[in-house]
Design an enzyme around this catalytic site. Structure first.
Site, PDB file in Angstrom:
ATOM      1  N   HIS A   1      91.592  79.889  37.465  1.00  0.00           N
ATOM      2  CA  HIS A   1      90.810  79.861  36.229  1.00  0.00           C
ATOM      3  C   HIS A   1      90.220  81.245  35.932  1.00  0.00           C
ATOM      4  CE1 HIS A   1      87.846  77.970  33.360  1.00  0.00           C
ATOM      5  NE2 HIS A   1      87.083  78.966  33.789  1.00  0.00           N
ATOM      6  N   GLU A   2      89.648  81.870  36.953  1.00  0.00           N
ATOM      7  CA  GLU A   2      89.022  83.184  36.739  1.00  0.00           C
ATOM      8  C   GLU A   2      90.073  84.264  36.450  1.00  0.00           C
ATOM      9  OE1 GLU A   2      85.879  83.680  36.263  1.00  0.00           O
ATOM     10  OE2 GLU A   2      85.424  81.599  36.692  1.00  0.00           O
TER      11      GLU A   2
ATOM     12  N   HIS B   1      91.080  84.068  32.862  1.00  0.00           N
ATOM     13  CA  HIS B   1      90.154  84.750  31.941  1.00  0.00           C
ATOM     14  C   HIS B   1      90.544  86.231  31.831  1.00  0.00           C
ATOM     15  CE1 HIS B   1      87.109  81.851  30.787  1.00  0.00           C
ATOM     16  NE2 HIS B   1      86.708  81.600  32.017  1.00  0.00           N
TER      17      HIS B   1
ATOM     18  N   GLU C   1      87.339  78.917  27.607  1.00  0.00           N
ATOM     19  CA  GLU C   1      87.325  78.013  28.758  1.00  0.00           C
ATOM     20  C   GLU C   1      88.597  77.162  28.822  1.00  0.00           C
ATOM     21  OE1 GLU C   1      85.553  77.632  31.508  1.00  0.00           O
ATOM     22  OE2 GLU C   1      84.674  79.494  30.817  1.00  0.00           O
TER      23      GLU C   1
HETATM   24 ZN   LIG Z   1      85.494  80.072  32.822  1.00  0.00          ZN
END
Ligand SMILES: [Zn+2]
Length: 271
Positions: A139-140, A143, A202
């Site tokens: 997830h990071e 980003h 997100e």
């Molecule tokens: Zn996030």
């Protein structure tokens, strides 16, 4: 003279806007970014070094080894994906680095532009399995590779510093620019500036992260377990997670919708 300037500047602004409009790799979403990648990475690398000097880096433990292993596997997935799409040049400025930073109260992880990853030891209690750790790291990293830091910093330059160019901001307001960068890179909680990722960011990170963890050989269903654990933290969850939309229910719904796609990647991965 004045009239001329006021005529030219909107035109320049328009040109800048056109030049800076790009598409997010993989999802194709249009985004506005105005900071040259080389400059963004340079800021990111120096902030990462600052951070490493402020925290103790855990090494030689099972947790430290796990963070490195998962990090390398996620990185390999990203590189494979970009190679398959013929977009490897977009990763050229990357200098990947993964560290476990000692802070048991910090239930957080981040990936700064250019592949600088950090996981705080507080996260290791919530991410109970390698697959769950791969969820948050995927997830990071998502980003970062979707350029969310650049997008956020560009928006902040326009709103908080009146749209001044980054070079001017760096020269005249070095402190503000540094804080802005940290907040934009997802490290707002450390410096007291809350800058939650948008719902769009997100969801995009959830979607891409799910693909990357699956490609890395981790069962994407574990993403659901991870977010259940985060939701169970309730009020104790740190701002990056708590304030983020979508709601927990929407997040799980989305993950379920993306699961068949992710499972295809998982089945083709080297588990
Ligand atoms: Zn996030």
């Amino acid at each position: 003279m004045k009239r001329r300037l006021s005529f030219i500047s909107p035109l320049l602004a328009m040109l800048l806007f056109i030049a800076a409009c790009s598409q997010v790799a993989l999802t194709g979403r249009n985004q506005f970014t105005m900071i040259p990648e080389s400059q963004l990475n340079a800021m990111s690398f120096s902030e990462y070094d600052n951070l490493l000097s402020e925290y103790e880096i855990e090494s030689g433990t099972a947790d430290a080894q796990l963070v490195k292993t998962v990090g390398v596997r996620i990185k390999n997935s990203v590189e494979t994906y970009f190679a398959q799409e013929g977009m490897s040049d977009q990763l050229e400025g990357y200098e990947w680095e993964v560290n476990l930073l000692v802070d048991d109260d910090m239930v957080n992880a981040f990936c700064m532009p250019g592949g600088k990853v950090g996981v705080f030891t507080g996260m290791m209690d919530i991410a109970e399995t390698p697959g769950q750790l791969a969820t948050v790291m995927g997830h990071e990293v998502a980003h970062a590779i979707a350029d969310h830091g650049n997008e956020r910093m560009s928006q902040q330059l326009i709103t908080s510093l009146g749209g001044v160019a980054l070079a001017v901001a760096l020269r005249d307001k070095p402190q503000e620019t540094q804080m802005l960068a940290l907040a934009a890179f997802g490290l707002g909680t450390q410096i007291g500036i809350l800058l939650p990722y948008s719902r769009t960011h997100e969801s995009e990170a959830d979607h891409l992260g799910l693909i990357f963890m699956a490609m890395a050989g981790y069962d994407p269903h574990e993403a659901v377990d991870f977010w259940e654990n985060m939701a169970a933290m309730g009020g104790a969850a740190p701002p990056e997670w708590l304030s983020t939309h979508p709601s927990h229910e929407t997040r799980i719904e989305n993950l379920t919708e993306w699961m068949p796609e992710a499972m295809q990647y998982y089945q083709n991965s080297n588990k």
